[in-house]
Design an enzyme around this catalytic site. Structure first.
Site, mmCIF file in Angstrom:
data_model
loop_
_atom_site.group_PDB
_atom_site.id
_atom_site.type_symbol
_atom_site.label_atom_id
_atom_site.label_comp_id
_atom_site.label_asym_id
_atom_site.label_seq_id
_atom_site.Cartn_x
_atom_site.Cartn_y
_atom_site.Cartn_z
ATOM 1 N N LYS A 93 -23.956 26.198 -1.854
ATOM 2 C CA LYS A 93 -23.406 25.382 -2.942
ATOM 3 C C LYS A 93 -23.676 26.097 -4.253
ATOM 4 C CE LYS A 93 -21.442 21.616 -4.436
ATOM 5 N NZ LYS A 93 -20.567 22.498 -5.240
ATOM 6 N N GLN A 114 -29.740 29.562 -7.747
ATOM 7 C CA GLN A 114 -29.166 28.348 -7.162
ATOM 8 C C GLN A 114 -29.957 27.864 -5.947
ATOM 9 O OE1 GLN A 114 -26.085 27.623 -8.937
ATOM 10 N NE2 GLN A 114 -26.474 25.554 -8.233
ATOM 11 N N LYS A 117 -32.802 25.779 -7.501
ATOM 12 C CA LYS A 117 -32.228 24.637 -8.216
ATOM 13 C C LYS A 117 -31.744 23.576 -7.223
ATOM 14 C CE LYS A 117 -29.397 25.602 -11.551
ATOM 15 N NZ LYS A 117 -28.173 25.978 -12.296
ATOM 16 N N LYS A 129 -23.095 31.497 -5.025
ATOM 17 C CA LYS A 129 -22.408 31.617 -6.308
ATOM 18 C C LYS A 129 -21.234 32.567 -6.138
ATOM 19 C CE LYS A 129 -22.960 29.993 -10.570
ATOM 20 N NZ LYS A 129 -23.350 28.629 -10.935
ATOM 21 N N GLY A 168 -17.214 24.533 -10.220
ATOM 22 C CA GLY A 168 -16.855 25.274 -11.417
ATOM 23 C C GLY A 168 -18.066 25.847 -12.121
ATOM 24 N N ASP A 169 -17.816 26.719 -13.072
ATOM 25 C CA ASP A 169 -18.842 27.313 -13.919
ATOM 26 C C ASP A 169 -18.110 27.780 -15.172
ATOM 27 O OD1 ASP A 169 -21.853 28.223 -13.756
ATOM 28 O OD2 ASP A 169 -20.815 29.974 -14.549
ATOM 29 N N THR A 212 -23.993 17.981 -16.094
ATOM 30 C CA THR A 212 -24.957 18.998 -16.523
ATOM 31 C C THR A 212 -25.580 18.611 -17.858
ATOM 32 O OG1 THR A 212 -23.723 20.728 -15.371
ATOM 33 C CG2 THR A 212 -25.300 21.445 -17.023
#
Length: 448
Positions: A93, A114, A117, A129, A168-169, A212
């Site tokens: 993820k 990640q 996290k 990622k 998304g990022d 976020t």
């Protein structure tokens, strides 16, 4: 700072040798290994089982070309990446980033972060990622669509609802997610929760857009409360002007703070009366223009070229929400000199190691990204859960779950730091708390 443990020091040397010219990845690995020194002293079985050796090596790296046709009929070619780093506690993820700075090292750094996290959220998701060096800025909707369809044509071979669920990022918002989800659905002939950050009409979750920024403020509030402080009445400097920054501004304001700055890659705005969020949303979310447009609507505000100058503004709390390593040692010293007493990271690794050292030496409360900005991926995991159930929670239900997750992250990171003799060091605490869950799972699998 040099690693004291000989095994970890040797491992760091091997990481640097095997991954040359990837400074962001080296930085992320070094920070984690430094935090784990007291852990391996107490639990040498993590060395004996090879868990840490396996942890710093991605399970899989996918690299591919992305050809697409621009509006002039010319073929353009970009590079696409997906790093599937660790699936010990669940499917991979992590977001997709479309930005000219993207290369394999950036994606590995983000994927490695990640892992921890995602573990901290308490939800069953592994670390991954991806992205491309494609720049959506200045492109037409048709060009973005053609790129996204080409990108997903290859990526679709490697992801799935129970394998890898991207989100998304930077550079990947609702428009890009929609184009990619449509292409995945078309290619696979199935409707599944393979992407998060989707629109509400086709499987998205309420609060995902805000997550976020909201989560950052919930974490910051917990960190402040533990120190007898509060967001109420505080002056806050925020960098960036994407979703994380916008909704951090929104939630911080709701919690009684006054946000006075926002920025983009060209410069920053300072509004001593407090940022007018409606104006920012109009400029950035509707018109997709530069933050400098803000002063046309608010002539009493000031715009300055050079985004790093945002950290020279006097504030009580700083929330960096732009990009990696945006706060260097000089910026950190400027914040401390101006009386800043708390920093929480809304972007991924926005503070350099030298900056973090300045904050810690100055007694500044510091919330690292893998803890403080985990709200986005936590809510993505909640979207996955809703997709699996074919069900939708209300805004209030998702927001309440997010708030509790962020409170638990602070509690677990704080307790882990205390357990290993580093009370108050949330960098170490977050790394350790995230590591322990993943490492125990890896041990259970044996050598895989």
């Amino acid at each position: 700072m040099a690693l004291k443990n000989s095994y970890l020091a040797g491992l760091m040397e091997r990481v640097e040798k095997r991954n040359p010219a990837e400074p962001e990845f080296h930085q992320a690995v070094h920070e984690v290994l430094e935090s784990l020194e007291p852990v391996v002293e107490k639990y040498p079985e993590f060395i004996d089982s090879g868990v840490i050796e396996m942890l710093v090596e991605p399970e899989r790296i996918i690299k591919f070309r992305v050809p697409w046709v621009d509006d002039n009929g010319k073929v353009q070619v970009n590079r696409g990446f997906r790093v599937q780093f660790n699936s010990a506690i669940g499917p991979y993820k992590g977001g997709l980033r479309f930005h000219p700075s993207v290369y394999e090292g950036i994606i590995k750094f983000l994927g490695f972060e990640q892992i921890f996290k995602n573990s901290l959220t308490g939800l069953p998701i592994g670390g991954g990622k991806g992205g491309s060096d494609f720049d959506p800025k200045g492109k037409s909707d048709a060009e973005v669509m053609r790129f996204c369809q080409s990108f997903m044509t290859e990526l679709s071979k490697h992801i799935g609802a129970n394998t890898d669920v991207p989100a998304g990022d930077i550079g990947v918002g609702a428009r890009e997610i929609g184009y990619m989800f449509g292409q995945y659905k078309r290619l696979r002939n199935e409707y599944t929760g393979v992407l998060t950050g989707k629109g509400l009409t086709y499987g998205g979750s309420l609060v995902r857009t805000e997550a976020t920024g909201y989560g950052l403020c919930y974490f910051t509030d917990e960190m402040l409360k533990a120190a007898g402080k509060s967001l109420k009445g505080a002056t806050v400097a925020i960098s960036g002007s994407g979703n994380a920054a916008i909704f951090a501004t929104e939630k911080a304001t709701q919690l009684g703070a006054k946000v006075v700055t926002l920025s983009d890659s060209n410069g920053y705005i300072y509004d001593e009366n407090g940022i007018d969020l409606d104006t920012v949303k109009k400029i950035k979310l509707e018109e997709r223009k530069r933050i400098s447009e803000y002063v046309k609507y608010h002539p009493n505000a000031v715009y300055q070229d050079g985004c790093s100058g945002v950290w020279t503004v006097k504030c009580d709390i700083a929330l960096p929400c732009a990009t990696q390593n945006e706060i260097n040692e000089a910026s950190a010293k400027a914040l401390v000199a101006n009386g800043c007493y708390a920093v929480a990271e809304g972007a991924n690794m926005p503070s350099t190691p030298e900056a973090i050292a300045v904050f810690q030496a100055g007694g500044v409360l510091f919330g690292p990204a893998k803890a403080a900005n985990a709200g986005g991926v936590a809510t993505s995991a909640l979207e996955m859960r809703q997709n699996s159930m074919r069900y939708s929670w209300t805004f209030e239900e998702v927001d309440a779950k997010l708030k509790q997750i962020m409170a638990d992250i602070y509690k677990n990171a704080s307790e882990a730091a205390k357990e290993f003799g580093m009370e108050g060091n949330l960098v170490a605490g977050a790394n350790i708390a995230g590591f322990m869950k993943v490492a125990r799972s890896m041990q259970a699998y044996g050598v895989v």
